[in-house]
Write a protein that holds these residues in place. Structure first.
Motif, short mmCIF file in Angstrom:
data_model
loop_
_atom_site.label_atom_id
_atom_site.label_comp_id
_atom_site.label_asym_id
_atom_site.label_seq_id
_atom_site.Cartn_x
_atom_site.Cartn_y
_atom_site.Cartn_z
N SER A 10 0.80 -1.14 0.01
CA SER A 10 0.15 0.00 -0.12
C SER A 10 0.76 1.21 0.08
O SER A 10 0.55 2.29 0.59
CB SER A 10 -0.94 0.05 1.25
N ALA A 11 2.21 1.17 -0.44
CA ALA A 11 2.81 2.15 -0.53
C ALA A 11 2.59 3.45 -1.48
O ALA A 11 2.64 4.67 -0.81
CB ALA A 11 4.37 2.07 -1.02
N LYS A 12 1.98 3.18 -2.60
CA LYS A 12 1.15 4.38 -3.33
C LYS A 12 0.12 4.98 -2.54
O LYS A 12 0.01 6.12 -2.56
CB LYS A 12 0.97 3.44 -4.50
N GLU A 13 -0.76 4.02 -1.84
CA GLU A 13 -1.87 4.92 -1.30
C GLU A 13 -1.37 5.72 0.09
O GLU A 13 -1.90 6.69 0.22
CB GLU A 13 -2.74 3.71 -0.67
N LEU B 23 0.17 8.76 -1.43
CA LEU B 23 -1.04 9.84 -1.85
C LEU B 23 -1.58 10.41 -0.56
O LEU B 23 -1.97 11.45 -0.55
CB LEU B 23 -2.05 9.03 -2.49
N LEU B 24 -1.76 9.53 0.57
CA LEU B 24 -2.19 10.16 1.57
C LEU B 24 -1.53 11.42 2.24
O LEU B 24 -1.92 12.41 2.84
CB LEU B 24 -2.48 9.13 3.03
N VAL B 25 -0.21 11.01 2.41
CA VAL B 25 0.59 12.14 2.93
C VAL B 25 0.73 13.24 2.05
O VAL B 25 1.01 14.52 2.61
CB VAL B 25 2.19 11.33 3.10
N PHE B 26 0.74 13.06 0.75
CA PHE B 26 0.76 14.20 -0.18
C PHE B 26 -0.45 15.36 0.08
O PHE B 26 -0.26 16.39 0.18
CB PHE B 26 0.49 13.69 -1.60
N PHE B 27 -1.67 14.54 0.05
CA PHE B 27 -2.98 15.34 0.29
C PHE B 27 -2.88 15.94 1.79
O PHE B 27 -3.42 17.07 2.01
CB PHE B 27 -4.22 14.53 -0.06
N LEU B 28 -2.53 15.16 2.68
CA LEU B 28 -2.32 15.58 4.11
C LEU B 28 -1.42 16.97 3.97
O LEU B 28 -1.79 18.04 4.76
CB LEU B 28 -1.91 14.89 5.12
N VAL B 29 -0.39 17.09 3.46
CA VAL B 29 0.60 18.15 3.64
C VAL B 29 -0.25 19.37 2.62
O VAL B 29 0.02 20.45 3.13
CB VAL B 29 2.04 17.63 2.76
N LEU B 30 -0.48 19.06 1.75
CA LEU B 30 -1.42 19.99 1.06
C LEU B 30 -2.22 20.66 1.63
O LEU B 30 -2.48 21.93 1.72
CB LEU B 30 -1.91 19.43 -0.50
N LEU C 5 -10.33 8.27 2.72
CA LEU C 5 -10.26 7.59 1.60
C LEU C 5 -9.25 6.39 1.32
O LEU C 5 -9.53 5.47 0.70
CB LEU C 5 -10.12 8.92 0.64
N PRO C 6 -8.14 6.76 1.80
CA PRO C 6 -7.10 5.55 1.13
C PRO C 6 -7.23 4.54 2.44
O PRO C 6 -6.65 3.38 2.06
CB PRO C 6 -5.62 6.26 1.43
N VAL C 7 -8.00 4.62 3.47
CA VAL C 7 -7.94 3.60 4.36
C VAL C 7 -8.58 2.34 3.89
O VAL C 7 -8.02 1.09 4.11
CB VAL C 7 -8.63 4.03 5.77
N PRO C 8 -9.72 2.47 3.27
CA PRO C 8 -10.20 0.99 2.62
C PRO C 8 -9.30 0.39 1.59
O PRO C 8 -9.23 -0.97 1.67
CB PRO C 8 -11.67 1.46 1.90
#
Length: 568
Positions: free
Chosen positions: A344-347, A350-357, A426-429
């Motif tokens: 799940s590295a990609k997800e 993506l989670l960290v990117f949107f969180l930082v944004l 969103l990425p958790v599921p």
């Protein structure tokens, strides 16, 4: 009246002849395909739509062509062929949901078709088997099997396979796999289980000792006697606590634990089947870095303890707590959890990117929102301070040390909280589904039988073929072992055998899918022998009547027995 009707009769006959010619041409352009017992009929032009495939090169010279039934027979999956034939007709390849993906790919490869031509509507369903195969390959690399491997598998793993089959194994070649199994495979034997329990015990004791030695009640103060000068020109002494050290018992506990870890890693390195893979393994890297940090800490305490800020050197001892990852060798669940995060590295990225944004956006908004109105108790004096507030708010922690005071700031705070919930949810599921996928495959894999029934690759037998229509039958049968009276035209053979259609080998042609003729043959030496089969076609050209021709063993051939098999 008769003369008047004659032209109409001629016209009707010509019309009937034209219709018959059209029907004959249509029949010649059609082809019958028998796939797995199910007959399919289509036009030859349809099979030419996709060139360079097996069906586009059909000829009557092929071995699977039946001239009696006028069809081609293929012993393949009939359900997949229905979709293959539909691909020729419509140009669209759909995936049948009642077959497995590898079977579908194997069938397409046989028919000479490309599996990547599957329609988009079926692509997700079709590619599920590829994800399953990748998952099973990952589980194979994780080495989740708890059963003891056989001696042959161990010899192959250590490169002793040739010596194992020749029986020339040395004592070290016999002992090395056992030593590796005891220290690296906790479920291989009772001794390995005991060593695994001891290893887990020392890991837990080491972590517990690392945590407890930081407690104030577990530390011993270092007191120095300091002499000072008083105002009365006298000297006095006072006791000053300069620092605290961990109790001496923790040192001996860590020495004992690290002695075991050193012994374990040396034994595993010596007995490992591949030294390079052992050194590059992530768990082993953590193991020998944590063990090495203990010895580095001892050296620094002895030679660098007098330096200022020497306590900061203890920070590197936090690496020892990473020994908890060694427990993954003893628990398949931890292995699956680690693999889930890796898959799940990609997800997660993506989670960290949107969180930082979101943190940067809402920190800037709340900084300027708190400055719009008069706010003497403004906690947001800069955007970097707002970054901390946005991080705490978006992760729904909410320490409460910083809070907006204005209405605009409160509105920004509400938007920040909602955006954080959506961003994290969103990425958790996806991560949960990856864990469920690995775990379910692991459970199903554990229930599969380790030994499968072996299927022999036997080639299908091919019997002699009947001659096609219009080909003259041979008048001579050369059958070995029939004696001098078994050759020539007639030659003691009944008329129906002498005129039966035969192939180039001299054996009467028999329909290759006709049921075998069962005869009761006595086992004594004087028993007659079957030397041929008399074939008779029914008037409709479909039925076949077969009668065996017997040899008397004295050079002659007897007539056909009163036993026949008819296939329609």
């Amino acid at each position: 009246m008769v003369g008047g009707h004659q032209p109409q009769s001629t016209g009707g006959a010509s019309c009937t002849g034209t219709m018959m010619n059209i029907l004959n041409i249509d029949a010649e352009n059609r082809v019958v395909l028998n796939v797995g017992g199910i007959r399919h009929e289509t036009y030859k032009a349809t099979l030419k739509k996709i060139p360079a495939t097996r069906l586009s090169r059909l000829t009557e010279a092929l071995a699977n062509y039946d001239p009696v039934l006028n069809e081609y027979f293929f012993d393949r999956h009939p359900g997949v062929f229905a979709q293959v034939l539909n691909y020729y007709r419509t140009g669209k390849l759909h995936y049948p949901t009642d077959v497995c993906g590898p079977l579908f790919e194997e069938e397409l490869e046989f028919w000479g078709l490309d599996a990547n031509q599957v329609e988009p509507c079926c692509w997700m369903t079709y590619t599920q088997h590829r994800d399953t195969q990748e998952t099973l390959a990952v589980l194979d690399r994780l080495d989740l099997d708890t059963e003891k491997p056989s001696d042959e598998e161990m010899a192959r793993k250590f490169g002793f396979e040739e010596a194992f089959f020749q029986g020339r194994l040395t004592w070290w070649q016999r002992f090395k796999p056992q030593l590796w199994s005891m220290f690296d495979e906790p479920y291989s034997s009772n001794a390995a289980k005991i060593i695994g329990i001891v290893s887990v015990f020392f890991i837990c004791v080491s972590i517990l000792s690392f945590c407890l030695k930081t407690h104030p009640n577990m530390r011993v103060p270092i007191i120095k006697n300091i002499t000072v000068n008083t105002s009365h020109n006298t000297t006095a002494w006072v006791l000053d606590k300069t620092q605290t050290n961990a109790h001496e018992a923790f040192f001996y506990v860590e020495c004992l634990c690290n002695a075991w870890f050193t012994f374990e890693i040396l034994v595993r390195f010596i007995a490992s089947p591949n030294k390079c893979e052992f050194v590059k393994a992530s768990v082993n890297i953590i193991d020998y870095i944590a063990t090495l940090s203990f010895y580095i800490d001892l050296i620094l305490q002895k030679f660098a303890s007098h330096l200022e800020n020497a306590d900061i050197l203890e920070f590197f001892s936090i690496i020892r707590i990473m020994r908890l990852f060694k427990l993954t060798r003893h628990s398949s669940g931890l292995k699956i959890l680690m693999q889930t995060f890796r898959a799940s590295a990609k997800e997660l990225t993506l989670l960290v990117f949107f969180l930082v944004l979101g943190i940067v956006i809402f920190a800037s908004l709340v900084y300027y929102a708190e400055r719009i109105q008069a706010n003497p108790h403004n906690d947001f004096n800069s955007i970097p301070l707002g970054l901390w507030w946005a991080l705490v708010t978006m992760t729904t922690v909410g320490y409460g040390d910083m809070a907006p005071k204005t209405y605009v700031g409160m509105f920004v705070g509400a938007l920040c909280a909602l955006a954080g919930v959506l961003t994290i949810a969103l990425p958790v599921p996806v991560i949960v589904s990856n864990f469920a996928m690995y775990y379910s495959h692991t459970q199903a894999r554990a229930k599969l039988p380790k030994k499968r029934r072996r299927v022999l690759p036997v080639e299908q037998p091919r019997g002699p073929r009947l001659l096609g229509p219009g080909q003259p039958p041979q008048q001579q049968i050369n059958q070995p072992g029939c004696g001098s009276g078994g050759t020539g035209v007639g030659g003691g053979l009944p008329p129906n055998v002498a005129g039966a259609p035969v192939n180039t080998t001299g054996v009467p042609a028999v329909n290759r899918r006709m049921n075998a003729i069962k005869s009761n043959h006595p086992k004594d030496g004087a028993a007659p022998k079957v030397v041929g089969v008399a074939m008779t076609l029914n008037p409709n050209g479909v039925g076949v009547k077969a009668e065996p021709v017997m040899s008397t063993g004295v050079g002659g051939v007897s007539g056909p027995r009163k036993q026949s098999a008819t296939k329609t």
